[in-house]
Design a protein around this motif. Structure first.
Motif: not given
Length: 143
Positions: A50-51, A83-84, A91-94
């Motif tokens: 995902q990153a 990217a956000q 459904g990811a956060s970072g």
């Protein structure tokens, strides 16, 4: 003599039960490490993917004015936003950082445990990192 055998037999009662309890607990702990360790590795692999994908999405946001002049560089604000958006879509956060040359993304994820919860470990936190730079394409090394 008969009484002595009886007293020795009476002294050993319950010994097998304690052994079975200890071995069962050890087996459950080992199974928990294997199962939950595998789930944690899978979650880490997913976070890395995902990153990397988010970083690639951000690296597509070029500074068009600079590109028209023949220089390939990023629009950092647009790169961070892209990217956000990607992270949100999966459904990811970072966290995302970007400059004119590179987009960096870190994804943090939590994986609930299946068996290690029995010993008080309810979840494992993993993280993955990715980075991407704009493709220089036909412009070659001018970037």
């Amino acid at each position: 003599m008969k009484d002595m055998r009886r007293s020795l037999a009476a002294d050993e009662r319950g010994q097998v039960t304690a052994f079975v309890v200890i071995i069962t607990a050890a087996c459950l702990l080992a199974a928990g490490l294997v199962l939950d360790g595998g789930l944690a590795l899978s979650a880490k692999s997913r976070a890395i993917g995902q990153a990397q994908e988010a970083a690639r999405a951000g690296a597509q946001e070029l500074d068009l004015a600079a590109y028209r002049r023949g220089t390939v560089r990023l629009n950092p604000a647009a790169a961070r936003a892209a990217a956000q958006r990607y992270l949100h879509s999966v459904g990811a956060s970072g966290t995302v950082t970007a400059d004119v040359n590179l987009v960096r993304v870190r994804v943090d994820a939590r994986q609930r445990t299946q068996l290690l919860g029995l010993v008080g470990i309810a979840e494992v936190t993993v993280s993955g990192r990715g980075q991407a730079h704009p493709d220089l394409g036909a412009l070659g090394g001018n970037g």
